[in-house]
Design a protein around this motif. Structure first.
Motif, PDB file in Angstrom:
ATOM      1  N   GLY A   1      32.597 -93.858  55.559  1.00 60.84           N
ATOM      2  CA  GLY A   1      34.048 -93.734  55.408  1.00 60.84           C
ATOM      3  C   GLY A   1      34.640 -92.388  55.748  1.00 60.84           C
ATOM      4  N   LEU A   2      33.904 -91.547  56.512  1.00 59.77           N
ATOM      5  CA  LEU A   2      34.414 -90.197  56.787  1.00 59.77           C
ATOM      6  C   LEU A   2      34.746 -89.980  58.259  1.00 59.77           C
ATOM      7  N   THR A   3      34.941 -91.067  58.994  1.00 61.09           N
ATOM      8  CA  THR A   3      35.189 -90.941  60.435  1.00 61.09           C
ATOM      9  C   THR A   3      36.451 -90.136  60.722  1.00 61.09           C
ATOM     10  N   MET A   4      37.549 -90.458  60.079  1.00 59.47           N
ATOM     11  CA  MET A   4      38.805 -89.745  60.328  1.00 59.47           C
ATOM     12  C   MET A   4      38.711 -88.290  59.897  1.00 59.47           C
ATOM     13  N   ASP A   5      37.990 -88.014  58.817  1.00 56.50           N
ATOM     14  CA  ASP A   5      37.816 -86.630  58.365  1.00 56.50           C
ATOM     15  C   ASP A   5      37.059 -85.801  59.396  1.00 56.50           C
ATOM     16  N   LEU A   6      36.103 -86.432  60.060  1.00 55.26           N
ATOM     17  CA  LEU A   6      35.357 -85.722  61.102  1.00 55.26           C
ATOM     18  C   LEU A   6      36.264 -85.353  62.272  1.00 55.26           C
ATOM     19  N   HIS A   7      37.153 -86.267  62.651  1.00 56.12           N
ATOM     20  CA  HIS A   7      38.082 -85.987  63.753  1.00 56.12           C
ATOM     21  C   HIS A   7      38.976 -84.792  63.445  1.00 56.12           C
TER      22      HIS A   7
ATOM     23  N   VAL B   1      16.872-112.806  77.160  1.00 56.51           N
ATOM     24  CA  VAL B   1      16.610-111.385  77.404  1.00 56.51           C
ATOM     25  C   VAL B   1      17.028-110.561  76.201  1.00 56.51           C
ATOM     26  N   LYS B   2      16.379-109.410  76.068  1.00 60.31           N
ATOM     27  CA  LYS B   2      16.742-108.497  74.995  1.00 60.31           C
ATOM     28  C   LYS B   2      18.136-107.927  75.252  1.00 60.31           C
ATOM     29  N   SER B   3      18.892-107.805  74.185  1.00 63.50           N
ATOM     30  CA  SER B   3      20.250-107.271  74.294  1.00 63.50           C
ATOM     31  C   SER B   3      20.411-106.129  73.301  1.00 63.50           C
ATOM     32  N   SER B   4      20.636-104.935  73.808  1.00 67.69           N
ATOM     33  CA  SER B   4      20.879-103.775  72.950  1.00 67.69           C
ATOM     34  C   SER B   4      22.363-103.698  72.648  1.00 67.69           C
ATOM     35  N   VAL B   5      22.689-103.751  71.357  1.00 70.62           N
ATOM     36  CA  VAL B   5      24.087-103.746  70.930  1.00 70.62           C
ATOM     37  C   VAL B   5      24.403-102.382  70.319  1.00 70.62           C
ATOM     38  N   VAL B   6      25.394-101.705  70.878  1.00 71.00           N
ATOM     39  CA  VAL B   6      25.851-100.420  70.346  1.00 71.00           C
ATOM     40  C   VAL B   6      27.173-100.663  69.623  1.00 71.00           C
ATOM     41  N   ILE B   7      27.168-100.451  68.304  1.00 67.62           N
ATOM     42  CA  ILE B   7      28.359-100.692  67.487  1.00 67.62           C
ATOM     43  C   ILE B   7      29.092 -99.367  67.321  1.00 67.62           C
ATOM     44  N   MET B   8      30.312 -99.292  67.805  1.00 67.06           N
ATOM     45  CA  MET B   8      31.079 -98.045  67.792  1.00 67.06           C
ATOM     46  C   MET B   8      32.241 -98.146  66.806  1.00 67.06           C
ATOM     47  N   ASP B   9      32.634 -96.986  66.250  1.00 62.41           N
ATOM     48  CA  ASP B   9      33.820 -96.992  65.399  1.00 62.41           C
ATOM     49  C   ASP B   9      35.036 -97.391  66.239  1.00 62.41           C
ATOM     50  N   ASP B  10      36.042 -97.935  65.606  1.00 61.49           N
ATOM     51  CA  ASP B  10      37.178 -98.516  66.330  1.00 61.49           C
ATOM     52  C   ASP B  10      37.879 -97.507  67.224  1.00 61.49           C
ATOM     53  N   ALA B  11      38.045 -96.276  66.733  1.00 63.12           N
ATOM     54  CA  ALA B  11      38.734 -95.258  67.537  1.00 63.12           C
ATOM     55  C   ALA B  11      37.911 -94.899  68.766  1.00 63.12           C
TER      56      ALA B  11
END
Length: 733
Positions: free
Chosen positions: A374-380, A432-442
């Motif tokens: 929950g600290l994504t915005m604080d990091l920005h 096939v193998k699928s690598s999923v990268v989950i990114m924060d919305d911003a």
């Protein structure tokens, strides 16, 4: 009488005495240094393993009660047991077992398990720690041999050092066969001659052996202090503490004493087998059993080259240690520097240059899901943060039908030619193998804008490329489209293909990856999705990694101090709530350079040691062979060879001794470099720019200089004598 004779000989033959003293000092110094260095490296390795993994030797896991614990404790060889609270669960107890004699652990543990009535897999062995004590599983067909390899290198180098002392004595004793023959003819017994030689050895070597051992201890302490200084800023490094054990000192002293004893005893034993007449007739001159023409030397240098070639052949056995040691030092020095140069070029391309614009600070949030961070915005909002992306990785599988494969891929033969891609194949579909990268919305929104699409948080962006390994190499990869860009949804399923599938909308296909410090597998389908979508499907897709990552870009041109300050701010923000690991790019580069520098220093030290062994043997032979060679040179002078010709002979011999290892090494090094360049697909011109030519030249010139110095001292001593004195006198040098 023999005591007076020994002291008189030592006083009147200083050159041979000095060569023995120097050989004993250098050999004992390096024997002590190597023994201490190996012992400390071993102790450091053991300490590192214990710090990271614990000092347990065996571990028993199962449903154990008090009676079972008592059974384990009462086993004859068990020293103590400790319940591992961290690993134990409600219905499963984990007990760490320590043995009085760990060497029988692979016999004792199965007996304990049998007594407890547990399955075989209830026993676990600390194989890495046990291997450091040379304890290996008898059932293991490929036990770890790294420590054994280091020990073999230590024994080989130590044996070379022992040969230095032996050769020094052999040269001195061989020169005295004529004298001992005279003494034997007037009544001296082999036992008396042996006592005389051992007595001289004790007088000459007692102080150098003790002094060399203490100098070796001091040198190893200095090396450890230097290693700590070099690696002072390496994050997470265990500080090396210098250790010394009386047994190490005893082994080094005993090795030197035994070597000196046998070095004196073997020539004496050989002398005892000669009759007085044979000994008196032996003038101690170097002789060839079979004359051979040195065509190359005679062609290049004339008669002096021919004579130098014959002299070197006569000294072949005496110079064997020098030849082997100098060859190994040249070979090790040039090959390892070339290896580090190639490794540096590869690392620069594949890591530092590739990712220098992708990250400045990386944070690993341990055991945390991205949706719970929950600290994504604080990091920005932190000062100095230019861009920030929080992401997590997951693995799944995706069905790719033959019809959906791109035309370029189908032209190559389809997914079937890339065996790594297929988890399984059903009809005309590959999973096939699928690598999923989950990114924060911003971060995902910014990525959509970078690739020129309207941002959405309900779908995936597919990295539509696959490596064409048939028409390109790993260094310069050529990519082709993976699939046709005509599907609006894609299916994801757990990697084991259990549970329900998930249909995800496809927002876009792209060949551009977000700026992350990530290396993607060659043939997997890579997808980027926002955390908002992941929250909806995470219950259906497993295979997510435990850790979450934060990639931060600082302002352009940020210094190490600015990144350190930013790292500290991040630690203060994130550290109290989460377990983290933080690293920054510039510090990584500095640490990498220091580690490579440390490795280079170790290689240079080892090669210098081998060179020192060879050079000391050259000095020993050059100074010790004066008695044997003075009559040889007197004969040359008597038949018209000038002093300048003799000097030329000395120069040719020195050049061959130092140059032969170089000539052996150069072709081998060139072959190694060509093979390594071809294997790594590097541009040869790029290696030539980074090739360690200057260090190799300096190292070579140093070897040539010391060998020349040895011959200079020998020649200076030789040319003090007149022709008449040399031919008439046979008592001293």
């Amino acid at each position: 009488m023999w005591k007076d004779y020994s002291i008189s000989f030592i006083k009147n033959n200083r050159s041979s005495s000095v060569s023995i003293i120097v050989a004993a000092l250098i050999s004992s110094l390096f024997l002590s240094f190597l023994s201490s260095l190996f012992y400390n490296a071993w102790m450091y390795e053991v300490e590192q393993i214990i710090l990271e993994e614990g000092d347990w030797q065996g571990r028993i896991t199962g449903d154990l009660d008090e009676e079972d614990l008592l059974t384990i404790k009462n086993t004859a060889n068990v020293e103590r047991t400790v319940i591992n609270e961290k690993l134990s669960k409600e219905q499963e107890l984990v007990v760490d077992v320590y043995f009085r004699n760990p060497r029988t652990i692979f016999q004792d543990m199965p007996l304990i398990i049998e007594q407890l009535g547990l399955e075989d897999d209830a026993a676990t062995y600390h194989l890495l720690l046990l291997s450091r004590y040379f304890i290996h599983d008898p059932q293991d067909e490929e036990p770890p041999l790294l420590l054994a390899f280091y020990l073999a290198v230590l024994i080989f180098v130590s044996f070379s050092l022992i040969l230095v002392i032996r050769n020094s004595f052999a040269v001195s004793m061989s020169a005295r066969i004529h004298q001992f023959g005279i003494l034997s003819s007037i009544g001296a017994t082999p036992r008396q001659i042996m006592i005389c030689l051992i007595q001289e050895a004790a007088i000459l070597c007692a102080v150098p052996i003790l002094l060399g051992n203490f100098m070796g201890i001091a040198l190893s302490m200095g090396v450890y202090k230097g290693a700590n200084l070099i690696a002072a800023n390496v994050v997470g490094r265990h500080v090396a503490i210098f250790h010394y054990h009386p047994a190490v000192f005893a082994i080094a002293i005993l090795s030197s004493v035994i070597t000196v004893f046998f070095s004196a005893w073997l020539p004496a034993r050989k002398l005892s087998k000669l009759t007085p007449l044979e000994a008196v007739r032996n003038l101690g001159e170097l002789q060839l059993k079979k004359k051979k023409n040195s065509r190359i030397l005679s062609l290049l240098f004339g008669i002096e080259g021919e004579l130098a070639g014959n002299a070197l052949k006569a000294q072949k056995k005496a110079l064997r240690t020098s030849t082997i040691s100098l060859t190994l030092s040249f070979l090790g020095f040039t090959m390892m520097l070339c290896f580090f140069a190639l490794m540096g070029i590869s690392t620069k391309h594949t890591y530092f240059e590739r990712y220098q614009d992708a990250w400045d600070v990386m944070v690993t949030i341990k055991e945390t899901k991205i949706e719970n961070f929950g600290l994504t915005m604080d990091l920005h909002e932190l000062e100095g943060v230019r861009n920030c992306i929080v992401y997590q990785k997951a693995e799944a599988v995706t069905p790719i039908s033959e019809e959906w494969q791109s035309e370029e891929l189908r032209t190559l033969g389809g997914l079937g030619i890339f065996t790594e891609t297929s988890a399984s194949k059903e009809a005309d579909t590959c999973w096939v193998k699928s690598s999923v990268v989950i990114m924060d919305d911003a971060g995902f929104t910014n990525y959509c804008e970078q690739i020129g699409i309207v941002p959405r948080l309900d779908g995936t962006v597919i990295l539509n490329q696959i490596w064409d390994s048939l028409n390109s190499n790993f260094r310069y990869k050529r990519y082709i489209p993976y699939v046709k860009e005509d599907r609006e949804t894609i299916i994801l399923q757990n990697e084991v293909k259990e549970g329900e599938t998930v249909d995800i909308p496809v927002i876009a296909y792209t060949q551009k990856v977000p700026a992350l410090r990530e290396e993607y597998d060659n043939y997997t389908m890579v997808q980027f999705i926002p955390v908002s979508l992941w929250k909806k499907i995470s219950g259906k897709i497993e295979g997510v990694e435990a850790d979450t990552y934060i990639r931060i870009l600082s302002r352009e041109g940020a210094t190490i101090d600015e990144l350190d300050a930013l790292e500290e701010d991040i630690s203060l923000l994130v550290g109290p709530a989460y377990e983290t690991e933080i690293e920054n790019r510039i510090e990584n580069k500095i640490t990498n350079d220091k580690m490579i520098g440390g490795y280079k220093l170790m290689i240079v030290a080892l090669c210098s040691l081998l060179a020192a062994i060879g050079i000391s043997n050259v000095f020993s032979n050059t100074l010790g062979l004066l008695r044997q060679r003075k009559r040889e040179f007197a004969q040359y002078l008597s038949v018209g060879l000038t002093p300048e010709g003799l000097r030329k002979m000395f120069c040719i011999e020195a050049m061959v001794i130092a140059g032969r290892p170089l000539l052996i090494t150069l072709p081998l090094t060139v072959i190694f470099v060509v093979f390594a360049i071809n294997a790594s697909y590097l541009n040869p011109m790029e290696f030539l720019v980074e090739a360690p030519i200057v260090p190799a030249i300096i190292f070579s010139l140093t070897i040539f200089g010391f060998v020349a110095l040895a011959y200079y001292f020998g020649g200076k001593k030789m040319f003090k004598y007149s022709l008449i004195d040399v031919l008439r006198d046979d008592t001293s040098v």
